[in-house]
Design an enzyme around this catalytic site. Structure first.
Site, mmCIF file in Angstrom:
data_model
loop_
_atom_site.group_PDB
_atom_site.id
_atom_site.type_symbol
_atom_site.label_atom_id
_atom_site.label_comp_id
_atom_site.label_asym_id
_atom_site.label_seq_id
_atom_site.Cartn_x
_atom_site.Cartn_y
_atom_site.Cartn_z
ATOM 1 N N ASP A 1 2.628 2.427 2.428
ATOM 2 C CA ASP A 1 2.698 3.058 3.752
ATOM 3 C C ASP A 1 4.121 3.025 4.300
ATOM 4 O O ASP A 1 4.835 2.049 4.107
ATOM 5 C CB ASP A 1 1.800 2.306 4.753
ATOM 6 C CG ASP A 1 0.323 2.498 4.451
ATOM 7 O OD1 ASP A 1 0.008 3.244 3.508
ATOM 8 O OD2 ASP A 1 -0.499 1.906 5.169
ATOM 9 N N CYS B 1 -1.039 -3.946 8.335
ATOM 10 C CA CYS B 1 -0.709 -2.756 9.129
ATOM 11 C C CYS B 1 -0.130 -3.150 10.488
ATOM 12 O O CYS B 1 0.780 -2.506 10.991
ATOM 13 C CB CYS B 1 -1.950 -1.891 9.348
ATOM 14 S SG CYS B 1 -2.662 -1.298 7.807
ATOM 15 N N CYS C 1 -2.631 4.552 5.994
ATOM 16 C CA CYS C 1 -4.071 4.509 6.257
ATOM 17 C C CYS C 1 -4.345 4.578 7.755
ATOM 18 O O CYS C 1 -3.426 4.517 8.580
ATOM 19 C CB CYS C 1 -4.656 3.225 5.686
ATOM 20 S SG CYS C 1 -4.042 1.767 6.521
ATOM 21 N N CYS D 1 0.813 -1.226 0.000
ATOM 22 C CA CYS D 1 0.000 0.000 0.000
ATOM 23 C C CYS D 1 0.844 1.273 0.000
ATOM 24 O O CYS D 1 0.309 2.372 -0.031
ATOM 25 C CB CYS D 1 -0.931 -0.001 1.211
ATOM 26 S SG CYS D 1 -0.078 -0.343 2.744
#
Lengths: 175, 124
Positions: free
Chosen positions: B39, B106, B63, B37
Site C-alpha cells: 500500500d 494501516c 485496502c 501489503c
C-alpha cells in the site's frame, strides 16, 4: 526451518528452478500416502506433516521475494512480520506515479497496449531487483544483507503492482 | 469479518481525496508505504503562516482500512497545530475505526504519513 537443507540445496539465491522442481517431486514421492498404506496412524500423520512442509518450502524457494526473505531470515534478518513503513520519498513518488498510470489505463486510447507497456515496465523493475539480489547475496556480508532487505521491501510494492495489472487485465478483457 | 460502520463510511465516502501542488511553499507532503501489503499513501497538509493546518488531502492506493485511515486523518488534522497533529497515534486511529488486528499496520501508515508531512514542512 531451513528449506534449502530440506531440499538438499546450497543456501544460494541463484538456485536452478528446474533442480528445485525435481527435488520437490522426489521428496513428495517419498511421503506419498500410497507408501503409507500399511503404516501406523502416527507414521501416516508424520508423512502428511512432512508433505505440508515440503509444499511450504517449495513455495518459499520458488518465488524470488520469499526466497530472498528466507535467506535473510537464515542470516538473522527477519522481515516477515514487520510493520515498519517505508519512507524513501523517491521510491514512493515512483510508486504513486505507477499507480496513477495504472489507474488511467482504462481511459487510454489503446488500453491493451497501455497495459502491456505498463506490465513490461514493472517487469523491468522486478528483473533489475532480481539481478541486484544475485550480486548482494553473493557478497553475503552484513551490509549486503541490509541492502537486500531494502530491496525485498521494494520488490513487494512492485509485485503488488504486477498483481494489480493482472487484475485490471482480467477486468478489461474478460479473460 | 465485521467492519465497523465508521470504517465502512470512510471507505465508501472517503473525505478529502485529491492533491495540492507539492511545490506550493504552504503545502507539506508526506509519503509512506507498507511493504507488508504494497500500500502507498500520500498525505498533504496546507499550513497557515501561524502553523495551523487549514486543509488536508490524501491519495491512497491500498485496502479499505488504509483508505479509511487516511480519510479519517484528513478530517482530524484540520484546524490543528503541527504539534497537535503530530500527537495523533495509530492507536487513536485504530480505536476510532475499530480496525481488526491484521489491519493495525494501516493505522501505523496513516500516523507515519502525518509525521512524514510534518518533517517535509520543517525541511522546507
Amino acid at each position: 526451518m531451513n528449506y534449502f537443507e530440506l531440499f538438499a540445496l546450497p543456501v544460494s539465491f541463484d538456485i536452478d528452478t528446474g533442480d528445485l522442481k525435481a527435488k520437490y517431486l522426489e521428496l513428495q514421492r517419498h511421503v506419498h500416502p500410497d507408501n503409507f498404506a500399511n503404516a501406523t496412524e502416527r507414521e501416516r500423520l508424520l508423512a502428511v506433516q512432512k508433505a505440508a512442509q515440503i509444499n511450504d518450502g517449495f513455495d518459499v524457494l520458488k518465488h524470488i521475494d520469499s526466497r530472498a526473505q528466507h535467506i535473510l531470515s537464515i542470516n538473522g534478518i527477519e522481515l516477515a512480520h514487520e510493520t515498519q513503513t517505508l519512507k524513501d520519498p523517491m521510491f514512493l513518488m515512483q510508486q504513486m506515479e505507477l499507480r496513477e498510470t495504472l489507474e488511467d489505463i482504462p481511459s487510454a486510447s489503446d488500453p491493451e497496449q497501455a497495459l502491456m507497456d505498463f506490465q513490461s515496465e514493472v517487469d523491468g523493475y522486478i528483473k533489475s531487483i532480481n539481478r541486484l539480489f544475485s550480486s548482494l547475496f553473493q557478497q553475503a556480508d552484513q551490509v549486503s544483507f541490509e541492502k537486500a532487505g531494502d530491496e525485498v521491501r521494494k520488490l513487494k510494492f512492485m509485485l503488488k503492482l504486477s498483481q494489480e495489472a493482472v487484475a485490471l487485465e482480467d477486468k478489461l478483457f474478460d479473460f | 469479518m465485521a467492519y465497523s460502520e465508521k470504517l465502512l463510511d470512510h471507505y465508501e465516502n472517503p473525505r478529502n481525496v485529491g492533491s495540492f501542488d507539492k511545490n506550493d511553499p504552504t503545502v507539506a507532503t508526506g509519503m509512506v508505504g507498507a511493504p507488508a501489503c504494497g500500500d502507498v499513501m500520500k498525505l498533504q497538509l496546507k499550513i497557515s503562516d501561524e502553523g495551523i493546518i487549514e486543509d488536508a488531502k490524501f491519495k491512497t492506493y491500498g485496502c479499505g482500512s488504509a483508505i479509511a485511515s487516511s480519510s479519517l486523518v484528513t478530517e482530524w488534522v484540520k484546524g490543528k497545530s503541527l504539534d497537535e497533529a503530530g500527537a495523533i497515534s495509530n492507536r487513536d486511529i485504530s480505536e476510532e475505526l475499530a480496525l481488526p488486528p491484521v489491519k493495525i499496520h494501516c493505522s501505523i501508515l496513516a500516523e507515519d504519513a502525518i509525521k512524514a508531512a510534518i518533517e517535509d514542512y520543517k525541511a522546507k
